[in-house]
Design a protein around this motif. Structure first.
Motif, short mmCIF file in Angstrom:
data_model
loop_
_atom_site.label_atom_id
_atom_site.label_comp_id
_atom_site.label_asym_id
_atom_site.label_seq_id
_atom_site.Cartn_x
_atom_site.Cartn_y
_atom_site.Cartn_z
N ASP A 232 0.85 -1.19 0.00
CA ASP A 232 0.00 0.00 0.00
C ASP A 232 0.89 1.25 0.00
OD1 ASP A 232 -1.83 2.01 0.31
OD2 ASP A 232 -2.72 1.23 2.16
N HIS A 233 0.98 1.89 -1.17
CA HIS A 233 1.83 3.06 -1.32
C HIS A 233 1.03 4.36 -1.24
CE1 HIS A 233 0.74 1.51 -5.43
NE2 HIS A 233 0.18 2.71 -5.44
N THR A 234 -0.17 4.30 -0.66
CA THR A 234 -1.06 5.47 -0.66
C THR A 234 -1.01 6.28 0.63
OG1 THR A 234 -2.97 4.25 0.22
CG2 THR A 234 -2.63 4.20 -2.17
N MET A 265 10.68 1.15 -6.44
CA MET A 265 9.26 0.91 -6.77
C MET A 265 9.06 0.81 -8.28
SD MET A 265 7.20 3.30 -4.04
CE MET A 265 6.98 2.72 -2.36
N ASN A 268 3.41 2.31 -9.79
CA ASN A 268 2.50 2.55 -8.66
C ASN A 268 1.13 3.01 -9.16
OD1 ASN A 268 4.37 1.84 -6.79
ND2 ASN A 268 4.76 3.89 -6.01
N ASP A 270 -3.04 3.08 -9.09
CA ASP A 270 -3.94 3.30 -7.97
C ASP A 270 -4.14 2.01 -7.17
OD1 ASP A 270 -4.10 5.81 -8.96
OD2 ASP A 270 -6.23 5.77 -9.44
N ARG A 275 -4.60 6.97 -5.02
CA ARG A 275 -3.34 7.26 -5.69
C ARG A 275 -2.17 7.10 -4.73
NH1 ARG A 275 -2.35 12.01 -9.67
NH2 ARG A 275 -0.58 10.60 -9.89
N GLN A 276 -0.99 6.98 -5.29
CA GLN A 276 0.21 6.87 -4.46
C GLN A 276 0.39 8.13 -3.63
OE1 GLN A 276 3.67 6.63 -7.08
NE2 GLN A 276 3.98 8.82 -7.00
N CYS A 277 1.04 7.98 -2.50
CA CYS A 277 1.39 9.12 -1.66
C CYS A 277 2.74 9.65 -2.16
CB CYS A 277 1.48 8.70 -0.19
SG CYS A 277 2.09 10.00 0.90
N ASP A 278 2.72 10.81 -2.81
CA ASP A 278 3.95 11.36 -3.38
C ASP A 278 5.01 11.61 -2.32
OD1 ASP A 278 2.79 11.25 -5.85
OD2 ASP A 278 2.38 13.40 -6.01
N VAL A 281 6.86 8.33 -1.62
CA VAL A 281 7.77 7.96 -2.70
C VAL A 281 9.00 8.86 -2.71
CG1 VAL A 281 8.00 7.80 -5.21
CG2 VAL A 281 5.90 7.03 -4.11
N VAL A 300 10.19 5.64 -8.96
CA VAL A 300 9.19 4.65 -9.38
C VAL A 300 9.38 4.41 -10.87
CG1 VAL A 300 6.75 4.04 -9.53
CG2 VAL A 300 7.53 5.54 -7.69
#
Length: 444
Positions: A232-234, A265, A268, A270, A275-278, A281, A300
């Motif tokens: 979970d990259h959000t 990564m 990434n 959704d 969406r990914q958490c910038d 990242v 990424v």
């Protein structure tokens, strides 16, 4: 000793890479596995011993910088000896006392032999830690090579080299995540080199150290990655799970000269509608660069970039006319990207393309639409892709998908069991083109 391991590829806190989130494999997701899958060993050490060593080559000054972590108190003397072809070419001695565990020293080299893809020169290294507990002796090796980056791409030892990479998933028919033996690891490198590739993306997996040993020995360029899919990259909270594991991998493999970049990564997209958490990242990128400022880092691969040293994208278009339109030239400094992400003038890397199915009538999944029906047609299309990429001086690297089939995915240059798909004549046709000189390499 009992070791209990638990892994669930459906747990969003545990990166799982290409392991299927479903019961069975499908598409580009493969059989799930859990438990210990890499080599395990037990070694006896004295009370005072060398725990780890961090080696950084300094080509300009003909020396290697060493940071050593030693366990145990009291007085400690550390002797380092560098050898080349059995001949001593450098020595260094340092001392630390008390509870100090870190020693820093330099080994000046009488002879400078550079590591590159053509002549992968390696030095042997002997480390001896003397203490009241006795002596701990360790043998290792290192390579002297200099990485430089500019707006066009990377140089190795001052020379531009086009990275002709292949995607390597690191899956095996019998062991799934685990190679059956060392020949499997070495063999995949030799199989890639037979086609003219000079390296690989080690995709969505932390590879065996013995694989990296053979990459060092054979002069094979690799990008170190992590199995971030399934994670979970959000949310920024994921930083606490991901970063320690990723940096452990970076630290473990730091000394390998074959590793020319890091990519924590990949794609990434959704995650369950989010969406990914910038911030997550970008912070992972920053911590990677803080730990290793000597190599480029791609935050990424493809999407979605926040801050990256190399701008990469993936493109599996099979239409050669469209492919040429996208990649033969970048007019007015503009690069092609499906997602139209902000481009800041970084080097450009087409890090996934191709995916041609072969045999064309095989049951299974691939990226192309089965329009290639003969070996000659396959080689012609494979070469056409390469020629387009080689014609653009702004493209410094590419990565073809992929080295071998994996289960139901049938776009490998070899079958899943590593047997050959193509005749020697066909392989020769492809190798002759991919081994040619690119416009990028012609630049100073």
């Amino acid at each position: 000793i009992k070791v209990h391991c638990y892994g669930d590829p459906r747990d969003p806190g545990q990166p799982s890479g290409k392991q299927s989130p479903k019961e069975n494999s499908y598409g580009c997701f493969y059989t799930r596995c859990t438990g210990i899958w890499q080599t395990v060993w037990l070694e006896e050490v004295p009370e005072t011993y060398l725990e780890k060593i961090h080696l950084t080559p300094d080509v300009d000054n003909a020396r290697v910088n060493a940071v050593l972590t030693v366990k145990g108190g009291g007085r400690k003397k550390i002797e380092l000896e560098a050898l080349f072809d059995g001949k001593t070419v450098g020595k260094s001695v340092c001392r630390i006392e008390g509870n100090i565990s870190e020693a820093r020293c330099q080994i000046a080299l009488d002879e400078l032999h550079l590591w590159n893809t053509e002549t992968p020169a390696l030095y042997d290294l002997k480390v001896s830690v003397f203490s009241d507990c006795g002596v701990d002796e360790v043998q290792s090796y290192f390579g002297m090579r200099k990485l430089e980056a500019d707006s066009l791409g990377m140089k190795i030892n001052g020379k531009r080299i086009f990275q002709r990479l292949v995607l390597d998933q690191g899956y095996y028919p019998k062991g799934i995540y685990t190679a059956e033996n060392e020949e499997d690891l070495k063999g995949d490198i030799l199989r890639a080199k037979a086609f003219g590739f000079n390296g690989a993306r080690l995709h969505e997996k932390v590879f065996e150290r013995r694989y990296l040993y053979w990459a060092d020995k054979l002069g094979y360029l690799v990008w170190g990655e992590y199995p971030n899919w399934g994670f979970d990259h959000t949310s920024e909270s994921g930083f606490l799970h991901f970063l320690p594991e990723w940096l452990e991998a970076v630290e473990r493999d730091y000394n390998h000269p074959s590793i020319v970049g890091w990519c924590p990564m990949n794609e990434n997209f959704d995650f369950y509608g989010k969406r990914q958490c910038d911030g997550l990242v970008k912070q992972i990128y920053c911590e990677t660069k803080r730990f290793d400022p000597t190599r480029p880092c791609i935050d990424v691969s493809w999407n979605f970039h926040t801050e990256t040293d190399i701008y990469d994208i993936h493109d599996y278009t099979q239409d050669l006319e469209e492919f040429e339109k996208r990649f033969a030239r970048f007019e007015d400094g503009k690069v092609f990207d499906t997602f139209k992400q902000p481009y800041k003038g970084q080097p450009f890397f087409l890090s996934e393309y191709g995916g041609l199915k072969w045999p064309f009538d095989a049951e299974g999944w691939a990226y192309n639409d089965e329009d290639v029906t003969t070996e000659d047609a396959f080689a012609e299309k494979f070469n056409a892709f390469i020629k387009v990429l080689f014609s653009n001086p702004r493209i410094c690297a590419c990565c073809y998908t992929q080295l071998t089939d994996v289960e139901q995915e049938k776009n490998g240059l070899y079958y899943y069991d590593r047997t050959e798909k193509f005749t020697r004549e066909t392989v020769k046709k492809m190798r002759e083109v991919i081994s040619g000189l690119s416009e990028y390499e012609k630049q100073k």
